[in-house]
Design a protein around this motif. Structure first.
Motif, mmCIF file in Angstrom:
data_model
loop_
_atom_site.group_PDB
_atom_site.id
_atom_site.type_symbol
_atom_site.label_atom_id
_atom_site.label_comp_id
_atom_site.label_asym_id
_atom_site.label_seq_id
_atom_site.Cartn_x
_atom_site.Cartn_y
_atom_site.Cartn_z
ATOM 1 N N PHE A 121 6.865 -0.655 5.677
ATOM 2 C CA PHE A 121 6.192 0.286 5.364
ATOM 3 C C PHE A 121 5.365 1.533 5.853
ATOM 4 O O PHE A 121 5.873 2.535 5.705
ATOM 5 N N VAL A 126 1.339 4.503 6.044
ATOM 6 C CA VAL A 126 1.004 4.456 4.905
ATOM 7 C C VAL A 126 -0.518 5.048 4.493
ATOM 8 O O VAL A 126 -0.959 5.334 3.387
ATOM 9 N N LYS A 139 -1.329 7.728 1.217
ATOM 10 C CA LYS A 139 -0.038 7.306 0.228
ATOM 11 C C LYS A 139 -1.334 6.157 -0.826
ATOM 12 O O LYS A 139 -2.121 5.377 -0.538
ATOM 13 N N MET A 185 -0.785 2.728 -3.881
ATOM 14 C CA MET A 185 0.112 1.777 -3.009
ATOM 15 C C MET A 185 -0.566 1.231 -4.792
ATOM 16 O O MET A 185 -1.662 0.647 -5.400
ATOM 17 N N GLN A 235 -3.513 -3.035 3.685
ATOM 18 C CA GLN A 235 -3.155 -1.597 3.791
ATOM 19 C C GLN A 235 -4.162 -0.458 2.904
ATOM 20 O O GLN A 235 -4.280 0.631 3.580
ATOM 21 N N ASP A 255 3.269 6.144 -4.244
ATOM 22 C CA ASP A 255 4.389 6.045 -3.423
ATOM 23 C C ASP A 255 4.561 5.379 -1.955
ATOM 24 O O ASP A 255 5.818 4.806 -2.126
ATOM 25 N N PHE A 256 4.088 3.597 -2.818
ATOM 26 C CA PHE A 256 4.809 2.324 -1.885
ATOM 27 C C PHE A 256 4.488 1.386 -3.613
ATOM 28 O O PHE A 256 3.445 1.614 -4.440
ATOM 29 N N TYR A 312 4.418 -2.406 -4.056
ATOM 30 C CA TYR A 312 5.135 -3.793 -3.049
ATOM 31 C C TYR A 312 4.275 -5.052 -3.752
ATOM 32 O O TYR A 312 3.461 -5.866 -4.419
ATOM 33 N N VAL A 332 9.074 3.656 -2.138
ATOM 34 C CA VAL A 332 9.248 2.850 -2.122
ATOM 35 C C VAL A 332 9.147 1.353 -2.822
ATOM 36 O O VAL A 332 7.918 1.649 -2.777
ATOM 37 N N LYS A 361 13.990 -3.891 1.146
ATOM 38 C CA LYS A 361 13.177 -2.144 1.309
ATOM 39 C C LYS A 361 13.856 -2.180 -0.059
ATOM 40 O O LYS A 361 15.092 -1.496 0.384
ATOM 41 N N ARG A 417 14.374 2.036 -2.664
ATOM 42 C CA ARG A 417 13.641 3.079 -2.620
ATOM 43 C C ARG A 417 14.013 4.100 -4.391
ATOM 44 O O ARG A 417 15.756 3.517 -4.631
#
Length: 268
Positions: free
Chosen positions: A66, A69, A72, A74, A88, A139-140, A142, A169, A264, A266
């Motif tokens: 990561f 973060v 960001k 999430m 996070q 942005d992320f 997961y 990501v 990971k 993108r």
């Protein structure tokens, strides 16, 4: 990591949990069975599968997938009781969103985050379905343990790609190999065909789960179709984490083959 943590991670990975019965995949039946498990017995097993751990023997503190973060946005797929969201949030992410198929887990996550002084937008929904999550926003995205349980991998990855900003990501972990293999007298033996992706039901702790084991190539090809490019893949076990274990059969296996992999990717 204590003795029970390793065992629980193995259960969530659907390792040596008893007899498996082949079943026809019916999406609604899978939803019903698995959400009921997470509403009831499943909560007992979530402690070992939250960040900074990616399940068994892989740690964000060592891998740094990561990075920073702070600021960001999430989104977690399969948030369980909110411990990864807490991780996070404490690292200063600006927005926390999550979905989970279990109403009970959403409730527990909400309570847990409130107690930690954090807030999140939590949605109860299967990951495969449209549920009002904004597109081109995060942005992320997961998932620590949930992705392997989707009934539609390609569709799920396409949805996840749509949620991400350009260059956003996606990080997830799964376990396509270890459930095929058992450790026997310091040797590995195949107990299941790696190429078999059919659905099956397992019974455990007065509950039941419906699962499918997908090949590594199935994950890679689904990522490519969704416009996600792999930047990094972690499959090695962390020797330091293994050393804290009690020499269980699961840790013995982890010394000889990957019991999980973390990807990971993108958005192009």
């Amino acid at each position: 990591m204590d003795k029970n943590s390793v065992f629980k991670t193995n259960v969530i990975g659907a390792g040596e949990v008893g007899s498996a019965i082949s079943v026809d995949m019916d999406k609604n039946s899978v939803y019903k069975t698995n959400s009921f498990y997470w509403d009831t017995k499943g909560n007992d097993f979530l402690g070992a599968i939250s960040l900074p751990l990616y399940g068994a023997f892989v740690s964000e503190e060592k891998c740094h997938l990561f990075g920073d973060v702070s600021g960001k946005k999430m989104l977690e797929i399969g948030c369980g009781n909110g411990q990864s969201l807490q991780y996070q949030g404490e690292r200063k992410a600006s927005e926390l969103w999550a979905m989970d198929i279990s109403e009970k887990q959403i409730e527990k996550a909400s309570q847990h985050l409130k107690a930690c002084g954090l807030s999140a937008k939590l949605i109860c929904s299967p990951m495969e379905e449209e549920c009002g999550i904004p597109v081109d926003y995060f942005d992320f995205v997961y998932s620590i343990y949930a992705i392997g349980w989707t009934t539609d991998l390609e569709g799920t990855f396409c949805r996840i790609a749509s949620y991400l900003k350009k260059d956003g990501v996606f990080i997830f972990r799964s376990h396509p190999i270890h459930k095929c293999v058992v450790a026997e007298n310091d040797r590995l033996a195949f107990k299941k065909n790696y190429f078999d992706e059919s659905w099956y039901s397992v019974s455990l702790d007065e509950g039941a789960l419906t699962l499918s084991d997908r090949k590594l190539s199935t994950y890679v090809n689904a990522l490519a179709k969704a416009g996600l490019v792999i930047e990094q893949m972690i499959e090695q076990s962390d020797d330091e984490i293994i050393s804290r274990d009690d020499n269980s059969e699961f840790s013995k296996k982890a010394k000889m083959l990957p019991v999980t992999f973390v990807v990971k990717a993108r958005k192009l």
